[in-house]
Design a protein around this motif. Structure first.
Motif, PDB file in Angstrom:
ATOM      1  N   SER A  73      26.781  63.347  11.662  1.00 14.33           N
ATOM      2  CA  SER A  73      26.334  63.106  13.062  1.00 14.33           C
ATOM      3  C   SER A  73      26.932  63.794  13.994  1.00 14.33           C
ATOM      4  O   SER A  73      26.620  63.982  15.067  1.00 14.33           O
ATOM      5  CB  SER A  73      26.735  61.465  13.364  1.00 14.33           C
ATOM      6  OG  SER A  73      26.089  60.598  12.677  1.00 14.33           O
ATOM      7  N   CYS A  74      27.978  64.575  13.736  1.00 16.63           N
ATOM      8  CA  CYS A  74      28.888  65.429  14.803  1.00 16.63           C
ATOM      9  C   CYS A  74      27.957  66.506  15.222  1.00 16.63           C
ATOM     10  O   CYS A  74      27.330  67.163  14.519  1.00 16.63           O
ATOM     11  CB  CYS A  74      30.201  65.885  14.088  1.00 16.63           C
ATOM     12  SG  CYS A  74      31.058  66.846  15.532  1.00 16.63           S
ATOM     13  N   VAL A  75      27.929  66.647  16.665  1.00 12.51           N
ATOM     14  CA  VAL A  75      27.051  67.636  17.254  1.00 12.51           C
ATOM     15  C   VAL A  75      27.865  68.612  18.107  1.00 12.51           C
ATOM     16  O   VAL A  75      27.325  69.540  18.708  1.00 12.51           O
ATOM     17  CB  VAL A  75      26.119  67.051  18.541  1.00 12.51           C
ATOM     18  CG1 VAL A  75      25.102  66.278  17.780  1.00 12.51           C
ATOM     19  CG2 VAL A  75      26.862  66.266  19.537  1.00 12.51           C
ATOM     20  N   LYS A  76      29.135  68.695  17.680  1.00 17.15           N
ATOM     21  CA  LYS A  76      30.318  69.756  18.423  1.00 17.15           C
ATOM     22  C   LYS A  76      30.060  69.506  19.811  1.00 17.15           C
ATOM     23  O   LYS A  76      30.134  70.372  20.526  1.00 17.15           O
ATOM     24  CB  LYS A  76      29.996  70.977  18.046  1.00 17.15           C
ATOM     25  CG  LYS A  76      29.839  70.920  16.200  1.00 17.15           C
ATOM     26  CD  LYS A  76      31.127  70.935  15.581  1.00 17.15           C
ATOM     27  CE  LYS A  76      31.203  70.774  13.958  1.00 17.15           C
ATOM     28  NZ  LYS A  76      30.646  71.874  13.433  1.00 17.15           N
ATOM     29  N   CYS A  77      29.997  68.369  20.364  1.00 12.97           N
ATOM     30  CA  CYS A  77      29.964  68.131  21.956  1.00 12.97           C
ATOM     31  C   CYS A  77      31.269  68.600  22.695  1.00 12.97           C
ATOM     32  O   CYS A  77      31.393  68.706  23.788  1.00 12.97           O
ATOM     33  CB  CYS A  77      29.396  66.885  22.252  1.00 12.97           C
ATOM     34  SG  CYS A  77      30.442  65.446  22.187  1.00 12.97           S
ATOM     35  N   GLY A  78      32.287  68.241  21.649  1.00 15.55           N
ATOM     36  CA  GLY A  78      33.601  68.313  22.071  1.00 15.55           C
ATOM     37  C   GLY A  78      34.208  67.436  23.136  1.00 15.55           C
ATOM     38  O   GLY A  78      35.370  67.551  23.691  1.00 15.55           O
ATOM     39  N   ALA A  79      33.618  66.111  23.161  1.00 16.61           N
ATOM     40  CA  ALA A  79      34.228  65.177  23.985  1.00 16.61           C
ATOM     41  C   ALA A  79      35.670  64.786  23.484  1.00 16.61           C
ATOM     42  O   ALA A  79      36.579  64.430  24.003  1.00 16.61           O
ATOM     43  CB  ALA A  79      33.216  63.856  23.827  1.00 16.61           C
ATOM     44  N   CYS A  80      35.875  64.955  22.119  1.00 13.56           N
ATOM     45  CA  CYS A  80      37.230  64.520  21.418  1.00 13.56           C
ATOM     46  C   CYS A  80      38.297  65.543  21.819  1.00 13.56           C
ATOM     47  O   CYS A  80      39.360  65.156  21.603  1.00 13.56           O
ATOM     48  CB  CYS A  80      36.894  64.327  20.137  1.00 13.56           C
ATOM     49  SG  CYS A  80      36.185  65.347  19.125  1.00 13.56           S
TER      50      CYS A  80
ATOM     51  N   GLU B  79      37.127  77.241  26.341  1.00 10.85           N
ATOM     52  CA  GLU B  79      38.088  77.642  25.336  1.00 10.85           C
ATOM     53  C   GLU B  79      37.667  76.709  24.068  1.00 10.85           C
ATOM     54  O   GLU B  79      37.802  77.144  23.015  1.00 10.85           O
ATOM     55  CB  GLU B  79      39.373  78.051  25.923  1.00 10.85           C
ATOM     56  CG  GLU B  79      40.233  78.847  24.526  1.00 10.85           C
ATOM     57  CD  GLU B  79      41.726  78.825  24.691  1.00 10.85           C
ATOM     58  OE1 GLU B  79      42.212  78.060  25.420  1.00 10.85           O
ATOM     59  OE2 GLU B  79      42.352  79.771  24.208  1.00 10.85           O
ATOM     60  N   ARG B  80      38.162  75.316  24.338  1.00  9.88           N
ATOM     61  CA  ARG B  80      38.321  74.549  23.140  1.00  9.88           C
ATOM     62  C   ARG B  80      36.935  74.420  22.581  1.00  9.88           C
ATOM     63  O   ARG B  80      36.673  73.963  21.192  1.00  9.88           O
ATOM     64  CB  ARG B  80      38.530  73.011  23.653  1.00  9.88           C
ATOM     65  CG  ARG B  80      40.177  72.982  24.034  1.00  9.88           C
ATOM     66  CD  ARG B  80      40.409  71.688  24.685  1.00  9.88           C
ATOM     67  NE  ARG B  80      39.758  71.687  25.956  1.00  9.88           N
ATOM     68  CZ  ARG B  80      38.953  70.687  26.470  1.00  9.88           C
ATOM     69  NH1 ARG B  80      38.572  69.827  25.671  1.00  9.88           N
ATOM     70  NH2 ARG B  80      38.672  70.915  27.889  1.00  9.88           N
ATOM     71  N   ILE B  81      35.815  74.226  23.443  1.00 12.20           N
ATOM     72  CA  ILE B  81      34.514  74.335  22.951  1.00 12.20           C
ATOM     73  C   ILE B  81      33.909  75.412  22.254  1.00 12.20           C
ATOM     74  O   ILE B  81      33.366  75.505  21.150  1.00 12.20           O
ATOM     75  CB  ILE B  81      33.400  73.735  24.129  1.00 12.20           C
ATOM     76  CG1 ILE B  81      33.999  72.901  24.935  1.00 12.20           C
ATOM     77  CG2 ILE B  81      32.047  73.528  23.455  1.00 12.20           C
ATOM     78  CD1 ILE B  81      34.164  71.478  24.594  1.00 12.20           C
ATOM     79  N   ARG B  82      34.518  76.595  22.849  1.00 11.38           N
ATOM     80  CA  ARG B  82      34.130  77.912  22.102  1.00 11.38           C
ATOM     81  C   ARG B  82      34.588  77.916  20.431  1.00 11.38           C
ATOM     82  O   ARG B  82      34.049  78.342  19.685  1.00 11.38           O
ATOM     83  CB  ARG B  82      34.649  79.010  22.905  1.00 11.38           C
ATOM     84  CG  ARG B  82      34.198  80.467  22.546  1.00 11.38           C
ATOM     85  CD  ARG B  82      34.477  81.655  23.588  1.00 11.38           C
ATOM     86  NE  ARG B  82      36.000  81.772  23.806  1.00 11.38           N
ATOM     87  CZ  ARG B  82      36.592  81.667  24.808  1.00 11.38           C
ATOM     88  NH1 ARG B  82      35.997  81.255  25.875  1.00 11.38           N
ATOM     89  NH2 ARG B  82      37.889  81.845  24.971  1.00 11.38           N
ATOM     90  N   TYR B  83      35.845  77.209  20.746  1.00  9.42           N
ATOM     91  CA  TYR B  83      36.395  77.321  19.250  1.00  9.42           C
ATOM     92  C   TYR B  83      35.729  76.663  18.255  1.00  9.42           C
ATOM     93  O   TYR B  83      35.618  76.832  17.122  1.00  9.42           O
ATOM     94  CB  TYR B  83      37.909  76.785  19.386  1.00  9.42           C
ATOM     95  CG  TYR B  83      38.672  76.789  17.974  1.00  9.42           C
ATOM     96  CD1 TYR B  83      39.335  77.679  17.634  1.00  9.42           C
ATOM     97  CD2 TYR B  83      38.577  75.476  17.474  1.00  9.42           C
ATOM     98  CE1 TYR B  83      40.131  77.482  16.438  1.00  9.42           C
ATOM     99  CE2 TYR B  83      39.254  75.486  16.119  1.00  9.42           C
ATOM    100  CZ  TYR B  83      40.030  76.413  15.579  1.00  9.42           C
ATOM    101  OH  TYR B  83      40.928  76.165  14.502  1.00  9.42           O
ATOM    102  N   ILE B  84      35.134  75.402  18.591  1.00  2.00           N
ATOM    103  CA  ILE B  84      34.485  74.543  17.511  1.00  2.00           C
ATOM    104  C   ILE B  84      33.161  74.834  17.501  1.00  2.00           C
ATOM    105  O   ILE B  84      32.226  74.291  16.709  1.00  2.00           O
ATOM    106  CB  ILE B  84      34.635  73.028  18.066  1.00  2.00           C
ATOM    107  CG1 ILE B  84      34.135  72.753  19.451  1.00  2.00           C
ATOM    108  CG2 ILE B  84      36.093  72.587  18.083  1.00  2.00           C
ATOM    109  CD1 ILE B  84      33.713  71.385  19.680  1.00  2.00           C
ATOM    110  N   SER B  85      32.543  75.933  18.308  1.00  6.19           N
ATOM    111  CA  SER B  85      31.022  76.288  18.094  1.00  6.19           C
ATOM    112  C   SER B  85      30.902  77.342  16.918  1.00  6.19           C
ATOM    113  O   SER B  85      31.434  78.255  17.022  1.00  6.19           O
ATOM    114  CB  SER B  85      30.648  76.757  19.511  1.00  6.19           C
ATOM    115  OG  SER B  85      30.754  75.722  20.700  1.00  6.19           O
TER     116      SER B  85
END
Lengths: 501, 198
Positions: A73-80, B79-85
């Motif tokens: 399910s993870c969409v890498k939205c970054g909420a966590c 930066e955090r979102i860039r890392y996980i994308s």
């Protein structure tokens, strides 16, 4: 003293910039072959570990709907990404919940999805290499399974379940953690986490009875192995001698005494903790839970009450009935099992306890919600009882109580930093860093409201805070048990000596 | 109910991060309107409530584009979102942006023969083959939509059904009253009866 930086708590919580590899050096001690074999796991890394790991992974996906849904399910939205105390304290990007999950999700995609098999570079799929296995071992032991991230995830993805599954897989290929596995072995062999034998237990309890009598002039009993008692108390073994845990145990004894109920401890099940939860092993969790059932049957009790312990209450509330039930031999008029806070709260509600709040006037208190109680269980009959009941008890026993900031309590509480099988000195660095968000919240109420003490209802939280609070400039005895406050305030029938310090 | 609040309002995401929530929710709400609006190309006569949605659905296309663009900017700027994308996260946004952009182009810049398209679609439904208008924009639009449908079951788009199955959101809180025994766990119970009080 420490050769690493202690996060500053004088500034408000800020999201750190990424420090790649900041915690990569900190893996826990490996379990010795004897510790592994005692639980039925291979003694050391097996030859075909990669294939075995994938087989086990496949088996767990079949058994657990949660794991399957969380992998997909993870969409890498970054909420966590900014919710984990270990990330906030260390800045290591692999301590962001999604990145921690991805260590496992990579392997899932590579082995169990079409896209991962055909175009691994596109979807971030990877084989479980030795290097990745080392990352698993390091970073799935830097997760305290506190579930804070899951509160914020739009899909409720719970990193705790994922790190439990990862540890279960690692145990089955011979890569176990010393701390958890050695302790579970002790529970099987001796009956409790600390390896405290029956004679020592009896001796300790007699000493406590003398202390209480000296202090109050009242004979309050702490009985063991009494057949036919109404209540079996199951409590973490730290309650028998660690500070401030033992003051909580004295509190339970006084409450039982005042309620006029017959109760007993069991030397066979002299431990509420169930570390098998941390290693994700249902089989081990069941074995540990069955001890409690057997003790209750053998002693012929009518009720089971649990002492102050976070994950033990999660296992008790959420799983005991499933693991070791049905408990049809117990009295159905009471919750099975019941938390000591529910027990005390009921008496307070009925007005059956005389509480002298001024006995706690030397303290201004705040309350730390333990993660497993807050996000893994409930108390009472309505949602949120696990937040309300302990606070109601504290308010009934103390004049001075304030809560910490709203985004650090209740369902959003921060872990103490030592839960989930991390309460071991080889992980002290991450424990200390992970405590930073809680310490900051505490520092705020210390400055604004003059808070002197923080109460908790978890043996791990209490031990962890006692250990790491000095690094942040707090006294180690600034953490107290909730039932220690009850113990201070309660006025026993026939009490002769005023015990207020 | 927890699940309804989660699916309609994205409650957890709201608690987590207001910007992500705003962009994400605007995108999904707009997507819903746009999809409903598209029903007019599949039904004859057009259902009455689809005609009500029509005026909102037309502007929702822009909201969708704005939401997607903002979500994509996050993947570079934070930066955090860039890392996980990963590549697939970027491509998925690109795909959606492509669909929306070609759709808006047809509506406002290079009109396609929408009457003929509807005849073609209805023809598909009633097994009565009609010619499809052969403009590039329409073919790209439809091609990308098919690509989206093809990757759906193998990608993170599974979050759509996944949200309904997440145990932390849809289970009842009653473990003290009811045993929740999985079949494989029940097998372990059988062992207890035999071992009996060992």
């Amino acid at each position: 003293m420490a050769d690493y930086d202690i996060p500053s708590i004088t500034v408000p919580t800020e999201i750190p910039t990424l420090k790649r590899g900041a915690m990569e050096h900190l893996a826990p001690y490996a379990a010795a072959p004897a510790h592994q074999q005692a639980l039925g796991f291979p003694g050391e890394l097996v030859d075909d570990w990669q294939a075995k790991a994938i087989d086990k992974f496949s088996e767990l996906l079949g058994k657990s709907r949660a794991l399957q849904v969380y992998m997909d399910s993870c969409v890498k939205c970054g909420a966590c990404t900014d919710k984990c105390h270990y990330f906030l304290g260390s800045g290591d990007p692999k301590n962001m919940p999604v990145a921690r999950q991805d260590l496992m999700r990579k392997v899932y995609r590579r082995n169990f999805t079409w896209t991962g098999k055909l175009v691994p570079w596109l979807v971030g799929a990877e084989d479980l290499t030795e290097e990745l296995l080392d990352d698993w071992y390091t970073y799935f032991h830097q997760c305290s399974q506190c579930r804070r991230c899951s509160v914020y995830c739009p899909y409720g993805i719970d990193t705790a379940e994922i790190s439990m599954a990862a540890r279960e897989i690692m145990n089955h290929i011979g890569k176990g953690q010393k701390y958890c596995n050695e302790i579970i072995g002790k529970v099987h062999q001796i009956g409790n986490n600390l390896g405290l034998p029956e004679a020592a237990l009896i001796n300790t309890l007699e000493g406590l009875e003398e202390d209480i009598e000296e202090e109050t002039g009242v004979k309050v009993r702490l009985p063991v192995n009494v057949e036919g008692a109404d209540i079996l108390l199951v409590t973490p073994s730290a309650d028998f001698f660690a500070e401030p845990h033992v003051d909580g145990l004295i509190g339970y004894a006084k409450v039982f005494h005042q309620a006029g109920v017959s109760w007993t401890l069991s030397s066979y099940a002299s431990e509420a903790a169930n570390f098998a939860l941390f290693i994700g092993s249902y089989e081990q969790m069941k074995l540990v839970a069955e001890r409690i059932r057997k003790a209750a049957e053998d002693l012929g009790v009518k009720r089971i009450v649990f002492g102050e312990c976070g994950h033990a209450w999660r296992v008790a509330y959420s799983f005991l009935n499933t693991l070791a039930g049905p408990f049809d031999f117990l009295d159905p008029d009471y919750p099975i099992p019941q938390h000591i806070c529910e027990f005390t709260y009921d008496l307070i509600e009925k007005g059956e306890l005389t509480l002298d709040k001024s006995a706690n006037d030397h303290m201004t208190l705040t309350y730390h919600d333990s993660c497993n109680v807050a996000r893994g269980s409930r108390m009472g009959n309505s949602p949120g009882g696990q937040f309300e009941i302990p606070r109601a008890i504290i308010r009934a026993c103390c004049n001075n109580f304030v809560d910490m900031a709203a985004d650090t309590i209740n369902e959003k509480t921060f872990c103490c930093g030592g839960g989930g099988g991390l309460l071991t000195d080889d992980l002290l660095e991450i424990r200390t860093k992970g405590a930073a968000p809680r310490m900051r919240a505490l520092q705020e109420v210390v400055e604004e409201h003059g808070v002197t003490h923080m109460a908790a209802i978890c043996a791990i939280c209490k031990s962890q805070f006692g250990k790491v609070m000095p690094a942040y400039g707090f006294d180690m005895d600034a953490v107290v048990s909730v039932h220690q406050l009850v113990s201070n305030a309660i006025v026993l029938d026939g009490q002769t000596i005023d015990h207020a310090d | 109910m927890r699940m309804a609040k989660e699916v309609v309002f994205f409650e957890s995401l709201f608690k987590a991060n207001k910007w992500t929530w705003l962009f994400g929710w605007v995108f999904h709400a707009a997507l819903l309107l746009v999809v409903l609006r598209h029903l007019r190309y599949f039904t004859e006569p057009v259902w009455f409530w689809v005609t009500w949605v029509q005026p909102y659905g037309m502007y929702a296309g822009f909201a969708m584009l704005a939401g997607l663009a903002a979500l994509w900017v996050r993947r570079f700027a934070v930066e955090r979102i860039r890392y996980i994308s990963g590549p697939s996260d970027h491509l998925m946004l690109l795909l959606l942006i492509g669909i929306v952009a070609t759709g808006l182009m047809m509506k406002y810049v290079v009109h396609t023969d929408i009457i003929a398209l509807k005849a073609f679609v209805l023809g598909l439904i009633y097994f009565d083959w009609q010619p499809i208008p052969a403009d590039a924009m329409l073919l790209i639009h439809l091609g990308l939509v098919f690509a989206l449908m093809i990757v759906f079951p193998f990608s993170k788009l599974l979050h759509a059904p996944g949200v309904f199955f997440s145990p932390g959101r849809n289970q009842a809180d009653n473990p003290r009253e009811k045993r929740h025994l999985a079949p494989w766990a029940a097998a372990l119970d059988a062992g207890r009866q035999k071992a009996g009080g060992k």
